[in-house]
Design a protein around this motif. Structure first.
Motif, PDB file in Angstrom:
ATOM      1  N   VAL A 335      -0.548   3.514   4.361  1.00  0.00           N
ATOM      2  CA  VAL A 335      -1.558   4.338   3.686  1.00  0.00           C
ATOM      3  C   VAL A 335      -2.308   5.141   4.742  1.00  0.00           C
ATOM      4  N   THR A 359      -4.708   8.869   0.707  1.00  0.00           N
ATOM      5  CA  THR A 359      -5.892   8.613  -0.108  1.00  0.00           C
ATOM      6  C   THR A 359      -7.068   9.404   0.441  1.00  0.00           C
ATOM      7  N   VAL A 369      -5.454   0.758  -1.974  1.00  0.00           N
ATOM      8  CA  VAL A 369      -4.055   1.165  -2.168  1.00  0.00           C
ATOM      9  C   VAL A 369      -3.112   0.256  -1.386  1.00  0.00           C
ATOM     10  N   ASN A 372      -1.452  -2.813  -2.909  1.00  0.00           N
ATOM     11  CA  ASN A 372      -0.336  -2.688  -3.846  1.00  0.00           C
ATOM     12  C   ASN A 372       1.018  -2.998  -3.198  1.00  0.00           C
TER      13      ASN A 372
END
Length: 542
Positions: A335, A359, A369, A372
């Motif tokens: 991320v 993000t 995030v 996940n």
């Protein structure tokens, strides 16, 4: 309780900002000049009580720090029960309490929040607190303590802590005595956990040469020294030189040193003079950011920032998962934010074949995030980040029966890394140890690490504006939705340069905007950044 809050609140009158502006709880909590913060800390104490009661008496953390900001600043933020940032839905309650104009209005808002969320105010509550080395810290903690006394909240003041240590202690407190215990509930427990995991992750490898660690004259210095004393050197040859460790003189905190200075100035700290080809890294003032760098014999500077740490971790963890025979079972993802260098994104997605998600800026967004994935890696370019292992991933690592010594090594190292990496928040000490483990296993120098890909030239510019709130973004902060017309002008400028991109976003802590630009050459990146900065300056000061 209501009478106690009303009486104590009179000692902490809020200072209006004026001009129709309001205090807002952001990624860094509340952060500003320290002289404004005592009444805010009092009100954050009330919120911490409400949060603990809402979470069925779980322990809540409060950290008093302004991280990489200058010494006259300070800040306060809440840590949730598992060591996460305050749940985003609660930020509005923090903002409402702090902006109450009178003591009576404060009590009214306090009661309204309790009623709206059906909070049982008679439940036992507990809050723990830490602070960095700023001289304003004791006064702000005293205001926090008064709020907790008024609400009959059990309170432990741990004094000087790095921000990641407080996050660790919150999670350890709330998991004490259960099978998912995060560690011993003490500062020494933090050091013991890291030391044990570091030795296991090294798996017999040795570290070559000395690592120079710039601690930004902040809390990271005494805490790193304490950690090193807990590390058995006969089991791992880790030689560290701690510099910029003056926590006695407040004015030198983050002054011409530290991770933010190195990242934004793209140069080594002004002091001490770096050893040519030596291995160096920098923490920020509360030790949750990490940047690596070196200078060559000609004093040319090279930096390895959060993007580089992220890609290094992705490379190593991906190899270990494959060696453990779990490539098809565990999903690894990375991320990033819009500030990530485009070359790092391409390297991870195209060379390592791992998914990359962008993000908005702020670790609370990246952390959410990353959860996940089975193994979620997130770092902001500024060096703030960590790696998350899901419960399913940990279960797979613990229950997989190795079919060879090599597979067993991979499983053991992955489990050690899950303990070494501070999974509650970015942690400069923990992340530094992760980097050293990877370099030792691969036998790499910093130059070897830097050769994995070539960064696209980039420039970051800060522009003061009349009102930063005029600037609204979309597409994970990569495009402006307001002011109307500004993004079209930025797009027109980007088209004039090769391999270029640029975006602008409002600062979360200052009345300013930041412009990021990438292009094929340094001169083009600089030119693009200046052109976009002029657009932002024009729209922001109309």
């Amino acid at each position: 309780m209501e009478a106690a809050i009303l009486a104590t609140s009179q000692n902490y009158p809020i200072v209006p900002l004026g001009g129709g502006q309001a205090y807002t709880y952001g990624t860094a909590g509340f952060r500003m000049k320290a002289e404004l913060l005592a009444p805010i800390c009092f009100r954050v104490g009330l919120l911490a009580f409400l949060r603990s009661a809402f979470m069925n008496s779980q322990t809540i953390g409060v950290m008093v720090t302004a991280s990489h900001n200058p010494a006259p600043d300070n800040g306060v933020k809440i840590v949730d029960p598992m060591g996460e940032m305050l749940e985003q839905d609660w930020e509005k309650y923090a903002t409402a309490l702090v902006n109450a104009a009178t003591d009576q209005e404060l009590v009214k808002i306090f009661n309204r929040i309790a009623s709206e969320l059906k909070i049982n105010l008679k439940l036992p509550t507990k809050v723990i607190c830490g602070r960095d080395t700023r001289p304003s810290g004791p006064k702000l903690v005293a205001a926090l303590t008064d709020a907790l006394a008024a609400t009959n909240t059990e309170f432990i003041n741990y004094g000087w802590l790095t921000t990641p240590q407080l996050h660790y202690l919150v999670r350890a407190t709330n998991t004490e005595g259960n099978p998912l215990s995060y560690g011993k509930v003490s500062e020494d427990g933090y050091y013991e956990k890291l030391a044990d995991a570091f030795i296991r992750a090294m798996n017999g490898r040795k570290i070559n040469g000395t690592l120079t660690v710039d601690c930004a004259n902040g809390i990271g210095a005494p805490k790193l020294i304490k950690f090193l004393k807990s590390l058995p050197q006969d089991k791992v040859n880790f030689i560290v030189k701690v510099v910029n460790d003056n926590v006695v003189k407040p004015d030198v905190l983050n002054l011409n040193c530290g991770a933010d200075f190195v990242k934004t100035k793209q140069r080594a700290p002004l002091s001490p003079e770096p050893v040519p080809s030596g291995r160096s890294c920098s923490f920020d003032g509360d030790a949750d950011r990490l940047i690596y760098y070196w200078t060559d014999a000609e004093k040319r500077f090279s930096m390895l920032d959060g993007d580089r740490i992220s890609s290094l971790a992705a490379l190593f963890l991906g190899n270990l998962v494959e060696g453990a025979g779990l490539k098809d079972e565990l999903r690894i993802g990375v991320v990033q934010t819009a500030y990530a260098n485009g070359a790092s994104t391409a390297y991870i997605s195209q060379h390592l074949k791992l998914p990359v998600i962008c993000t908005p800026t702020g670790v609370k967004h990246l952390h959410h995030v990353a959860q996940n994935f089975d193994i979620g890696i997130y770092f902001e370019a500024n060096g703030h980040g960590t790696v998350l292992f899901s419960p399913d991933a940990l279960s797979a690592l613990k229950t997989t029966a190795p079919q060879s010594p090599a597979q067993k090594d991979c499983l053991d190292i992955l489990l050690a890394l899950s303990d070494l990496i501070n999974q509650t928040v970015g942690d400069a000490i923990s992340d530094m140890l992760l980097v050293e483990v990877i370099l030792a296993h691969k036998g790499w120098t910093l130059s070897d690490w830097a050769m994995t890909y070539m960064d696209l030239p980039n420039r970051l510019v800060r522009i003061e504006v009349g009102d930063k709130d005029l600037f609204k973004t979309t597409d994970a902060e990569r495009r402006l939705s307001r002011p109307q017309g500004a993004q079209d002008e930025i797009d027109n400028e980007v088209k004039k340069f090769k391999n270029a991109r640029s975006f602008a976003r409002a600062s979360g802590t200052e009345n300013a905007c930041r412009v990021y630009a990438e292009a094929a050459t340094w001169s083009e990146a600089n030119e693009l950044a200046e052109r976009v900065a002029r657009i932002i300056e024009r729209y922001g000061n109309q």
